[in-house]
Design a protein around this motif. Sequence first.
Motif, short mmCIF file in Angstrom:
data_model
loop_
_atom_site.label_atom_id
_atom_site.label_comp_id
_atom_site.label_asym_id
_atom_site.label_seq_id
_atom_site.Cartn_x
_atom_site.Cartn_y
_atom_site.Cartn_z
N LEU A 173 0.84 -1.20 0.00
CA LEU A 173 0.00 0.00 0.00
C LEU A 173 0.88 1.25 0.00
N CYS A 174 1.91 1.26 0.83
CA CYS A 174 2.82 2.41 0.87
C CYS A 174 3.46 2.62 -0.49
N ASP A 175 3.90 1.54 -1.10
CA ASP A 175 4.51 1.65 -2.43
C ASP A 175 3.54 2.27 -3.43
N GLU A 176 2.29 1.81 -3.40
CA GLU A 176 1.29 2.33 -4.34
C GLU A 176 0.98 3.79 -4.06
N VAL A 177 0.82 4.16 -2.81
CA VAL A 177 0.53 5.54 -2.46
C VAL A 177 1.68 6.45 -2.89
N GLU A 178 2.91 6.02 -2.65
CA GLU A 178 4.06 6.81 -3.06
C GLU A 178 4.15 6.93 -4.58
N ARG A 179 3.85 5.85 -5.28
CA ARG A 179 3.87 5.87 -6.74
C ARG A 179 2.84 6.86 -7.27
N ILE A 180 1.64 6.81 -6.73
CA ILE A 180 0.58 7.73 -7.15
C ILE A 180 0.96 9.17 -6.83
N ALA A 181 1.43 9.39 -5.61
CA ALA A 181 1.79 10.75 -5.18
C ALA A 181 2.88 11.36 -6.06
N GLY A 182 3.83 10.53 -6.49
CA GLY A 182 4.94 11.03 -7.30
C GLY A 182 4.65 11.05 -8.79
N GLY A 183 3.45 10.65 -9.16
CA GLY A 183 3.10 10.55 -10.57
C GLY A 183 2.69 11.86 -11.20
N ASP A 184 2.26 11.75 -12.43
CA ASP A 184 1.78 12.91 -13.18
C ASP A 184 0.31 13.14 -12.86
N VAL B 262 6.84 0.91 15.44
CA VAL B 262 7.51 0.42 14.24
C VAL B 262 6.66 0.70 13.01
N LEU B 263 5.36 0.42 13.11
CA LEU B 263 4.45 0.68 11.99
C LEU B 263 4.45 2.16 11.63
N ALA B 264 4.40 3.01 12.65
CA ALA B 264 4.37 4.45 12.39
C ALA B 264 5.64 4.91 11.70
N GLN B 265 6.77 4.43 12.18
CA GLN B 265 8.04 4.86 11.62
C GLN B 265 8.28 4.28 10.23
N LYS B 266 7.90 3.04 10.04
CA LYS B 266 8.23 2.35 8.80
C LYS B 266 7.20 2.56 7.71
N TYR B 267 5.93 2.61 8.06
CA TYR B 267 4.87 2.64 7.04
C TYR B 267 3.99 3.88 7.10
N PHE B 268 3.42 4.18 8.26
CA PHE B 268 2.47 5.27 8.34
C PHE B 268 3.12 6.59 7.92
N ARG C 79 5.43 7.04 5.74
CA ARG C 79 5.53 7.07 4.28
C ARG C 79 4.23 7.56 3.66
N ASN C 80 3.11 7.00 4.11
CA ASN C 80 1.82 7.44 3.58
C ASN C 80 1.55 8.90 3.93
N PHE C 81 1.88 9.28 5.15
CA PHE C 81 1.67 10.66 5.59
C PHE C 81 2.45 11.62 4.70
N GLN C 82 3.71 11.32 4.45
CA GLN C 82 4.53 12.20 3.62
C GLN C 82 4.04 12.27 2.19
N ALA C 83 3.60 11.14 1.65
CA ALA C 83 3.10 11.12 0.28
C ALA C 83 1.82 11.96 0.16
N ILE C 84 0.89 11.75 1.07
CA ILE C 84 -0.37 12.51 1.03
C ILE C 84 -0.10 13.99 1.28
N SER C 85 0.76 14.30 2.23
CA SER C 85 1.10 15.69 2.51
C SER C 85 1.70 16.38 1.29
N GLY C 86 2.54 15.65 0.57
CA GLY C 86 3.16 16.22 -0.62
C GLY C 86 2.14 16.59 -1.69
N VAL C 87 1.17 15.72 -1.89
CA VAL C 87 0.12 15.99 -2.88
C VAL C 87 -0.74 17.17 -2.41
N LEU C 88 -1.10 17.19 -1.14
CA LEU C 88 -1.89 18.30 -0.63
C LEU C 88 -1.13 19.62 -0.75
N GLN C 89 0.16 19.62 -0.40
CA GLN C 89 0.95 20.85 -0.49
C GLN C 89 1.06 21.32 -1.93
#
Length: 135
Positions: free
Chosen positions: A4-15, A56-62, A64-74
């Motif tokens: 899921l993190c991989d997919e969210v990051e891929r989408i966030a970094g996409g066109d 561990v979940l927060a540091q490793k996965y959550f 990543r999703n937070f940063q990806a979503i934040s980037g798209v929102l910003q």
Amino acid sequence: VAPLCDEVERIAGGDGAPRDRMAEIIAAVLRFAEKRPDEFRLLHRAVERREREVQVLAQKYFRRNFQAISGVLQEGVDRGDFRSLNVPQATFSVTAILIYFLTREHVIDEVLGERGAWKALMETLHGHILALVAV
């Protein structure tokens, strides 16, 4: 959770426009919860119970999703597609809405007084979330 993190990051970094990418991210989270309900429930339960693994979940996965979503929102704010937002707060809000709807089906049905009402709301959830941030 890593896929899921991989997919969210891929989408966030996409066109594409930030609005379109947010809609895709929301759809990805909903798909994950639908296709892997047991994993989603275990994650949610660990968070609710404040189990050790949450750090561990927060540091490793959550994060990543937070940063990806934040980037798209910003990006959406910067481009004028989204209203001026406190991006971290908006990111937590989007996440909270998704988690609530995905874990409280029974409560939503009871509040609305109709079995299955939750499903109708889920069908338009992405539009509702986007309306909260869009100009």
